[in-house]
Design a protein around this motif. Structure first.
Motif, PDB file in Angstrom:
ATOM      1  N   UNK A  42       0.832  -1.206   0.000  1.00 44.57           N
ATOM      2  CA  UNK A  42       0.000   0.000   0.000  1.00 44.57           C
ATOM      3  C   UNK A  42       0.860   1.246   0.000  1.00 44.57           C
ATOM      4  N   UNK A  43       0.254   2.360  -0.263  1.00 51.51           N
ATOM      5  CA  UNK A  43       0.843   3.697  -0.178  1.00 51.51           C
ATOM      6  C   UNK A  43       2.258   3.812  -0.730  1.00 51.51           C
ATOM      7  N   UNK A  44       2.478   4.771  -1.579  1.00 55.51           N
ATOM      8  CA  UNK A  44       3.844   5.032  -2.037  1.00 55.51           C
ATOM      9  C   UNK A  44       4.747   5.404  -0.861  1.00 55.51           C
ATOM     10  N   UNK A  45       6.029   5.065  -0.975  1.00 50.33           N
ATOM     11  CA  UNK A  45       7.006   5.389   0.061  1.00 50.33           C
ATOM     12  C   UNK A  45       8.283   5.862  -0.604  1.00 50.33           C
ATOM     13  N   UNK A  46       9.024   6.677   0.111  1.00 52.47           N
ATOM     14  CA  UNK A  46      10.322   7.132  -0.375  1.00 52.47           C
ATOM     15  C   UNK A  46      11.394   6.357   0.377  1.00 52.47           C
ATOM     16  N   UNK A  47      12.370   5.862  -0.360  1.00 48.78           N
ATOM     17  CA  UNK A  47      13.439   5.060   0.211  1.00 48.78           C
ATOM     18  C   UNK A  47      14.766   5.757  -0.047  1.00 48.78           C
ATOM     19  N   UNK A  55      24.493   8.115  -1.688  1.00 55.82           N
ATOM     20  CA  UNK A  55      23.081   8.000  -1.313  1.00 55.82           C
ATOM     21  C   UNK A  55      22.196   8.460  -2.455  1.00 55.82           C
ATOM     22  N   UNK A  56      21.024   7.836  -2.548  1.00 56.27           N
ATOM     23  CA  UNK A  56      20.032   8.254  -3.525  1.00 56.27           C
ATOM     24  C   UNK A  56      18.639   8.083  -2.938  1.00 56.27           C
ATOM     25  N   UNK A  73      26.026  -4.807   1.571  1.00 55.76           N
ATOM     26  CA  UNK A  73      26.539  -3.660   2.315  1.00 55.76           C
ATOM     27  C   UNK A  73      25.765  -2.437   1.838  1.00 55.76           C
ATOM     28  N   UNK A  74      24.562  -2.293   2.376  1.00 55.65           N
ATOM     29  CA  UNK A  74      23.675  -1.211   1.961  1.00 55.65           C
ATOM     30  C   UNK A  74      22.862  -0.777   3.174  1.00 55.65           C
ATOM     31  N   UNK A  75      22.502   0.488   3.233  1.00 52.53           N
ATOM     32  CA  UNK A  75      21.597   0.961   4.282  1.00 52.53           C
ATOM     33  C   UNK A  75      20.353   1.515   3.600  1.00 52.53           C
ATOM     34  N   UNK A  76      19.213   1.251   4.181  1.00 51.19           N
ATOM     35  CA  UNK A  76      17.937   1.689   3.625  1.00 51.19           C
ATOM     36  C   UNK A  76      17.141   2.391   4.710  1.00 51.19           C
TER      37      UNK A  76
END
Length: 133
Positions: A42-47, A55-56, A73-76
């Protein structure tokens, strides 16, 4: 790992399946401990995605699928109220699956993908989510 509230979950043969309500989710270990396959419901989210290359920001909508391999090796950091179906497992599940199908070697591995649109995966994860409900 993902820390939103687990609405319901099921564990079978080393695989954890959860339907999660998330206002914010964080993944930020030096190495990701388990494989994750996540579909936004559900609902759009920004990551916000952080890696060695910087970072992006990316916007995701319902049906988007994320594959986050063990050892990544990633951070979200996700913002926006949303529900997701999350399948978590370690590499032993992939190895066991390969042995059962008489594959040779341990060539089963996952690659980091964010925002996949795959109809078969969407149908499978939607069926799992429906079963959890």
């Amino acid at each position: 790992m993902f820390r939103p509230e687990s609405v319901c979950h099921l564990q079978v043969d080393g695989i954890t399946i959860e339907r999660r309500a998330q206002a914010m989710a964080l993944v930020g270990a030096p190495d990701i401990e388990f494989n994750h396959v996540v579909m936004q419901l559900t609902s759009p989210a920004t990551l916000e995605i952080g890696s060695a290359s910087g970072k992006q920001l990316r916007r995701f909508v319902p049906g988007d699928i994320h594959v986050i391999p063990q050892g990544s090796k990633v951070s979200l950091s996700a913002t926006g109220a949303s529900h997701a179906i999350v399948v978590t497992f370690d590499n032993r599940v992939l190895e066991r699956s390969g042995e059962e199908e008489y594959r040779v070697g341990s060539g089963s591995s996952l690659v980091l993908h964010l925002g996949i649109r795959d109809l078969q995966m969407q149908c499978l994860l939607s069926a799992i989510e429906e079963e959890l409900r």
